[in-house]
Design a protein around this motif. Structure first.
Motif, mmCIF file in Angstrom:
data_model
loop_
_atom_site.group_PDB
_atom_site.id
_atom_site.type_symbol
_atom_site.label_atom_id
_atom_site.label_comp_id
_atom_site.label_asym_id
_atom_site.label_seq_id
_atom_site.Cartn_x
_atom_site.Cartn_y
_atom_site.Cartn_z
ATOM 1 N N ASP A 1 0.562 4.755 -1.445
ATOM 2 C CA ASP A 1 1.053 5.759 -2.699
ATOM 3 C C ASP A 1 2.914 4.955 -2.698
ATOM 4 O OD1 ASP A 1 1.669 7.708 -4.148
ATOM 5 O OD2 ASP A 1 1.284 9.168 -2.799
ATOM 6 N N LYS A 2 3.035 4.212 -3.900
ATOM 7 C CA LYS A 2 4.388 4.382 -4.142
ATOM 8 C C LYS A 2 5.590 5.724 -4.360
ATOM 9 C CE LYS A 2 2.952 -0.180 -4.503
ATOM 10 N NZ LYS A 2 3.036 -1.628 -5.046
ATOM 11 N N ARG A 3 5.228 6.464 -4.279
ATOM 12 C CA ARG A 3 6.303 7.561 -4.053
ATOM 13 C C ARG A 3 7.261 7.774 -3.846
ATOM 14 N NH1 ARG A 3 2.087 12.727 -5.316
ATOM 15 N NH2 ARG A 3 1.359 11.938 -3.636
ATOM 16 N N PRO A 4 7.981 8.267 -4.145
ATOM 17 C CA PRO A 4 9.063 8.403 -3.338
ATOM 18 C C PRO A 4 9.511 9.285 -2.187
ATOM 19 C CG PRO A 4 10.289 8.471 -5.216
ATOM 20 C CD PRO A 4 8.904 7.832 -5.271
ATOM 21 N N LYS A 5 9.765 8.813 -1.135
ATOM 22 C CA LYS A 5 9.340 9.528 -0.093
ATOM 23 C C LYS A 5 10.838 10.895 -0.296
ATOM 24 C CE LYS A 5 7.805 7.149 3.669
ATOM 25 N NZ LYS A 5 7.673 6.610 5.021
ATOM 26 N N PRO A 6 10.673 12.606 -0.484
ATOM 27 C CA PRO A 6 11.772 12.983 -0.769
ATOM 28 C C PRO A 6 12.814 12.806 0.649
ATOM 29 C CG PRO A 6 9.839 14.663 0.692
ATOM 30 C CD PRO A 6 9.621 13.040 0.117
ATOM 31 N N VAL A 7 13.604 13.123 0.604
ATOM 32 C CA VAL A 7 14.917 12.299 1.117
ATOM 33 C C VAL A 7 15.524 14.371 1.817
ATOM 34 C CG1 VAL A 7 17.907 12.196 1.282
ATOM 35 C CG2 VAL A 7 15.778 11.048 0.009
ATOM 36 N N LYS A 8 15.419 13.974 2.976
ATOM 37 C CA LYS A 8 16.131 15.652 3.604
ATOM 38 C C LYS A 8 17.835 15.270 3.790
ATOM 39 C CE LYS A 8 12.005 15.260 7.049
ATOM 40 N NZ LYS A 8 11.707 15.509 8.593
#
Length: 462
Positions: free
Chosen positions: A19-26
């Motif tokens: 899964d290459k969805r971008p990780k949410p940035v905290k």
């Protein structure tokens, strides 16, 4: 990663889809202004529910070069002193300007305006046989010096006097001087010394009661609390009985005013003039059924006992109860009442009180009768253990029949009972039969048979 694929049995060259969805940035919250870094780290970055300080009201520190502050050792005087004593202390001086004005703590100096008097006023208004002029002058000087602190004044006053005596002398003398100097009493009516008069008797009693209360133990405090609770319960029960009586009076009283009047009075002692008889209306009085009087069946509720004087109903009922039990038993009942702390005759002989008093006398009579029977049974048991073959007289459970039987039964009916003894359950005059214990209950071998029965029981060969 290769080791994991080898363990799982997967080919090393195969690449699985990921899964290459971008990780949410905290988002890191920004530290608010006015909060130190250490405090913000201890709170965990959470916002405060209520800020301790308003940032807009914070005063900014002025530049250090704007003001020149120095501390100087300077003298000062206080208006609270009358000797103009000059003392020194450190003072903060800003830009070379020294602070002016009175001493900062002089405003907390409060003095008492003690009344002054002259020789003429003392001779006219303050003369007291218990106080001399020297003692009065000494008292007023100490009051002026120690600002009416009478504990200290009593410690320094000679000769020794109590605090209450010193207070009484000062306040009475000051009150007399104020009233004498005033043009009219109305002008000084609002003055505390005139408005609130000192009561030495009340002060002494108050301190004695306070000392008694403070010296009580925990057990005495519990007893006082129980006594107050009992008094409250009695007051509530009396109020409830009064309310019930007031509600029942309209139903028991006749509709029309009575025309016949009965007069009952107590016999006057010898040598005294009897007062004029007090007419009492012929109205039947009903006793209210309260929780404390419910179930009382021996109360004389005869129609003959109408509205009577309080001194007559008690004498009539007590005479009936004494005649039924005897003079000797009546004395024992009176002694038992005194041992219990109960008055032999009620102080307030109302009908309800007399009813309860007679019920108590009947209970004491029953107790004394049962006690006597128990003593007889115990004596019989002890004698039976010593001599199993002895004959015993019957237990005196009831008196023998005599010429007083009819009179006693009439007295019992007057008290609400019947001619059956309510304490033993037997009729008056019934005697107990002498009974001997059978041999089988005495653990004694039976006597051999006699006469024809003995011949029949003999063996044939004899």
């Amino acid at each position: 990663m290769a080791d994991a694929k080898e363990i799982l049995g997967l080919p090393k060259g195969v690449v699985h889809s990921v899964d290459k969805r971008p990780k949410p940035v905290k988002e890191t919250p920004k530290k608010p202004d006015g909060v130190s870094r250490e405090v913000y780290a201890l709170t965990g970055g959470l916002p405060l529910v209520m800020p301790a300080l308003d940032i807009s009201n914070l005063k900014k520190r002025p530049p250090l070069d704007s003001d020149k502050i120095s501390w100087q050792w300077l003298p000062f005087t206080s208006s609270a002193r009358i000797d103009n004593l000059e003392l020194y202390h450190w003072v903060k001086v800003v830009n070379g300007v020294r602070p002016t004005g009175d001493y900062a703590f002089a405003k907390y100096n409060k003095t008492v305006d003690v009344v002054q008097y002259t020789d003429e006023e003392y001779a006219k208004y303050l003369t007291d046989p218990n106080w001399t002029r020297h003692e009065t002058d000494q008292l007023f000087d100490l009051c002026r010096q120690f600002d009416l602190r009478f504990i200290i004044i009593a410690d320094r006053f000679t000769p020794s006097r109590s605090v209450e005596e010193l207070k009484n002398r000062y306040y009475s003398a000051a009150r007399a001087i104020l009233l004498a100097k005033a043009p009219s009493p109305e002008e000084v009516s609002d003055h505390p010394l005139v408005k609130d008069h000192y009561n030495i008797i009340h002060e002494v009693e108050r301190k004695r009661a306070l000392a008694t209360m403070l010296s009580q133990s925990r057990q005495q405090e519990r007893e006082d609390a129980e006594l107050l609770a009992e008094a409250k319960r009695i007051t509530e029960s009396r109020q409830n009985a009064k309310n019930v009586e007031e509600t029942e009076l309209p139903t028991t009283a006749p509709a029309a005013a009575p025309t016949n009047v009965e007069v009952e009075k107590s016999p006057a002692p010898a040598g005294s003039t009897s007062p004029s008889p007090i007419p009492q209306p012929q109205v039947p009085v009903s006793v209210p059924q309260t929780p404390s009087t419910a179930g009382i069946s021996s109360v004389p509720s005869s129609p003959k006992l109408r509205a009577v004087l309080r001194t007559t109903i008690l004498g009539q009922l007590m005479q009936a109860s004494t005649s039924s039990s005897g003079a000797r038993m009546g004395k024992r009942i009176d002694q038992t009442l005194q041992d219990l702390g109960v008055n032999v005759k009620p102080k307030v002989p109302t009908k309800l009180v007399c009813t309860e008093h007679l019920e108590l006398r009947k209970d004491i009579l029953a107790f004394l009768s049962l006690q006597k029977q128990v003593q007889w049974k115990e004596s019989e048991l002890s004698m039976l253990r010593e001599n199993p073959y002895a004959d015993f007289p019957p237990t005196p459970s009831t008196p023998k029949r005599s010429h007083r039987g009819d009179h006693e039964r009439a007295s019992m009916r007057a008290l609400g009972g019947s001619d059956i003894d309510s304490f033993t359950g037997e009729r008056i005059g019934k005697r107990d039969h002498k009974r001997k214990a059978p041999a089988r209950f005495l653990d004694v071998p039976p006597s051999p048979p006699q006469g024809k029965r003995a011949r029949k029981l003999k063996a044939p060969d004899s």
